[in-house]
Design a protein around this motif. Structure first.
Motif, PDB file in Angstrom:
ATOM      1  N   MET A   1       6.784 -16.462   0.892  1.00  0.00           N
ATOM      2  CA  MET A   1       6.750 -15.722  -0.353  1.00  0.00           C
ATOM      3  C   MET A   1       6.215 -16.629  -1.444  1.00  0.00           C
ATOM      4  SD  MET A   1       9.795 -13.419  -1.697  1.00  0.00           S
ATOM      5  CE  MET A   1       9.445 -12.174  -2.847  1.00  0.00           C
ATOM      6  N   THR A   2       5.475 -16.074  -2.387  1.00  0.00           N
ATOM      7  CA  THR A   2       4.873 -16.887  -3.430  1.00  0.00           C
ATOM      8  C   THR A   2       5.873 -17.179  -4.531  1.00  0.00           C
ATOM      9  OG1 THR A   2       4.108 -14.959  -4.618  1.00  0.00           O
ATOM     10  CG2 THR A   2       2.594 -15.912  -3.020  1.00  0.00           C
ATOM     11  N   ARG A  29      -2.352 -18.495  -5.655  1.00  0.00           N
ATOM     12  CA  ARG A  29      -1.118 -18.697  -4.892  1.00  0.00           C
ATOM     13  C   ARG A  29      -0.895 -17.575  -3.887  1.00  0.00           C
ATOM     14  NH1 ARG A  29       2.805 -18.423  -8.688  1.00  0.00           N
ATOM     15  NH2 ARG A  29       1.435 -18.553 -10.472  1.00  0.00           N
ATOM     16  N   LEU A  30      -1.205 -16.344  -4.278  1.00  0.00           N
ATOM     17  CA  LEU A  30      -1.071 -15.213  -3.359  1.00  0.00           C
ATOM     18  C   LEU A  30      -1.986 -15.370  -2.151  1.00  0.00           C
ATOM     19  CD1 LEU A  30      -0.881 -12.045  -5.635  1.00  0.00           C
ATOM     20  CD2 LEU A  30       0.817 -12.775  -3.967  1.00  0.00           C
ATOM     21  N   VAL A  31      -3.232 -15.739  -2.400  1.00  0.00           N
ATOM     22  CA  VAL A  31      -4.195 -15.912  -1.311  1.00  0.00           C
ATOM     23  C   VAL A  31      -3.736 -17.023  -0.374  1.00  0.00           C
ATOM     24  CG1 VAL A  31      -6.557 -16.625  -0.757  1.00  0.00           C
ATOM     25  CG2 VAL A  31      -6.145 -14.959  -2.572  1.00  0.00           C
ATOM     26  N   ALA A  32      -3.279 -18.129  -0.937  1.00  0.00           N
ATOM     27  CA  ALA A  32      -2.808 -19.234  -0.104  1.00  0.00           C
ATOM     28  C   ALA A  32      -1.615 -18.814   0.747  1.00  0.00           C
ATOM     29  CB  ALA A  32      -2.436 -20.427  -0.986  1.00  0.00           C
ATOM     30  N   ALA A  33      -0.702 -18.056   0.166  1.00  0.00           N
ATOM     31  CA  ALA A  33       0.472 -17.592   0.913  1.00  0.00           C
ATOM     32  C   ALA A  33       0.068 -16.635   2.019  1.00  0.00           C
ATOM     33  CB  ALA A  33       1.471 -16.923  -0.030  1.00  0.00           C
ATOM     34  N   LEU A  45       1.252  -6.325   2.436  1.00  0.00           N
ATOM     35  CA  LEU A  45       0.718  -5.196   1.695  1.00  0.00           C
ATOM     36  C   LEU A  45       1.009  -5.339   0.201  1.00  0.00           C
ATOM     37  CD1 LEU A  45      -0.723  -2.487   1.679  1.00  0.00           C
ATOM     38  CD2 LEU A  45       1.472  -1.401   2.138  1.00  0.00           C
ATOM     39  N   HIS A  46       2.235  -5.711  -0.137  1.00  0.00           N
ATOM     40  CA  HIS A  46       2.598  -5.922  -1.542  1.00  0.00           C
ATOM     41  C   HIS A  46       1.733  -7.029  -2.152  1.00  0.00           C
ATOM     42  CE1 HIS A  46       5.032  -6.245  -5.148  1.00  0.00           C
ATOM     43  NE2 HIS A  46       5.109  -7.546  -4.932  1.00  0.00           N
ATOM     44  N   SER A  47       1.551  -8.126  -1.423  1.00  0.00           N
ATOM     45  CA  SER A  47       0.738  -9.238  -1.918  1.00  0.00           C
ATOM     46  C   SER A  47      -0.712  -8.815  -2.099  1.00  0.00           C
ATOM     47  CB  SER A  47       0.816 -10.422  -0.954  1.00  0.00           C
ATOM     48  OG  SER A  47       2.124 -10.937  -0.922  1.00  0.00           O
ATOM     49  N   TYR A  48      -1.220  -8.006  -1.165  1.00  0.00           N
ATOM     50  CA  TYR A  48      -2.596  -7.536  -1.260  1.00  0.00           C
ATOM     51  C   TYR A  48      -2.777  -6.649  -2.496  1.00  0.00           C
ATOM     52  CZ  TYR A  48      -7.066  -5.461  -0.057  1.00  0.00           C
ATOM     53  OH  TYR A  48      -8.364  -5.048  -0.083  1.00  0.00           O
ATOM     54  N   LYS A  49      -1.826  -5.748  -2.722  1.00  0.00           N
ATOM     55  CA  LYS A  49      -1.900  -4.867  -3.891  1.00  0.00           C
ATOM     56  C   LYS A  49      -1.861  -5.678  -5.177  1.00  0.00           C
ATOM     57  CE  LYS A  49       0.120  -0.705  -1.891  1.00  0.00           C
ATOM     58  NZ  LYS A  49       1.289   0.203  -1.894  1.00  0.00           N
ATOM     59  N   ARG A  50      -0.962  -6.639  -5.241  1.00  0.00           N
ATOM     60  CA  ARG A  50      -0.850  -7.480  -6.438  1.00  0.00           C
ATOM     61  C   ARG A  50      -2.127  -8.296  -6.623  1.00  0.00           C
ATOM     62  NH1 ARG A  50       0.401  -7.888 -11.441  1.00  0.00           N
ATOM     63  NH2 ARG A  50       0.894  -9.987 -12.095  1.00  0.00           N
ATOM     64  N   GLY A  51      -2.673  -8.794  -5.537  1.00  0.00           N
ATOM     65  CA  GLY A  51      -3.922  -9.540  -5.612  1.00  0.00           C
ATOM     66  C   GLY A  51      -5.062  -8.687  -6.143  1.00  0.00           C
ATOM     67  N   ALA A  52      -5.125  -7.425  -5.704  1.00  0.00           N
ATOM     68  CA  ALA A  52      -6.164  -6.515  -6.191  1.00  0.00           C
ATOM     69  C   ALA A  52      -6.007  -6.273  -7.692  1.00  0.00           C
ATOM     70  CB  ALA A  52      -6.105  -5.198  -5.423  1.00  0.00           C
ATOM     71  N   GLU A  53      -4.767  -6.136  -8.162  1.00  0.00           N
ATOM     72  CA  GLU A  53      -4.516  -5.957  -9.595  1.00  0.00           C
ATOM     73  C   GLU A  53      -4.969  -7.191 -10.379  1.00  0.00           C
ATOM     74  OE1 GLU A  53      -0.313  -5.358  -9.786  1.00  0.00           O
ATOM     75  OE2 GLU A  53      -0.420  -3.325  -8.982  1.00  0.00           O
ATOM     76  N   LEU A  54      -4.617  -8.359  -9.867  1.00  0.00           N
ATOM     77  CA  LEU A  54      -4.984  -9.597 -10.554  1.00  0.00           C
ATOM     78  C   LEU A  54      -6.492  -9.808 -10.557  1.00  0.00           C
ATOM     79  CD1 LEU A  54      -2.139 -11.824  -9.108  1.00  0.00           C
ATOM     80  CD2 LEU A  54      -2.398 -11.163 -11.505  1.00  0.00           C
ATOM     81  N   LEU A  55      -7.138  -9.481  -9.443  1.00  0.00           N
ATOM     82  CA  LEU A  55      -8.590  -9.609  -9.366  1.00  0.00           C
ATOM     83  C   LEU A  55      -9.270  -8.696 -10.381  1.00  0.00           C
ATOM     84  CD1 LEU A  55     -11.028 -10.849  -7.972  1.00  0.00           C
ATOM     85  CD2 LEU A  55     -10.867  -9.042  -6.251  1.00  0.00           C
ATOM     86  N   ALA A  56      -8.781  -7.467 -10.485  1.00  0.00           N
ATOM     87  CA  ALA A  56      -9.338  -6.536 -11.463  1.00  0.00           C
ATOM     88  C   ALA A  56      -9.137  -7.057 -12.885  1.00  0.00           C
ATOM     89  CB  ALA A  56      -8.704  -5.159 -11.299  1.00  0.00           C
TER      90      ALA A  56
END
Length: 83
Positions: A1-2, A29-33, A45-56
């Motif tokens: 977990m990050t 940090r999400l990508v590394a985790a 899935l939760h990390s991927y969704k959060r990553g997509a939000e952060l990328l946007a």
């Protein structure tokens, strides 16, 4: 977990209070985790969704800065002429 700082957690609900640097740091940090750990599917899935939000968020901030630079340079990006 990050690991997320308390300040980032407080701003993480909608991302509007995160600076570009904070969002990028959390995204890294999400990508590394995700790459380095065997996370359960729901956490992935939760990390991927959060990553997509952060990328946007990061892309939006970069586009906003690019538009400001275009305005300052007369609607035309100029090639960087470093010293």
């Amino acid at each position: 977990m990050t690991k997320t700082s308390p300040r980032t957690k407080a701003a993480a609900s909608d991302g509007t209070e995160l600076s570009y640097e904070q969002a990028l740091d959390e995204l890294e940090r999400l990508v590394a985790a995700m790459e380095g750990q065997q996370l359960p599917l729901d956490q992935l899935l939760h990390s991927y969704k959060r990553g997509a939000e952060l990328l946007a968020l990061c892309r939006g901030r970069l586009q906003a800065v690019e538009q400001q630079v275009k305005l300052l340079d007369g609607a035309e990006l100029k090639a960087w002429e470093g010293s």
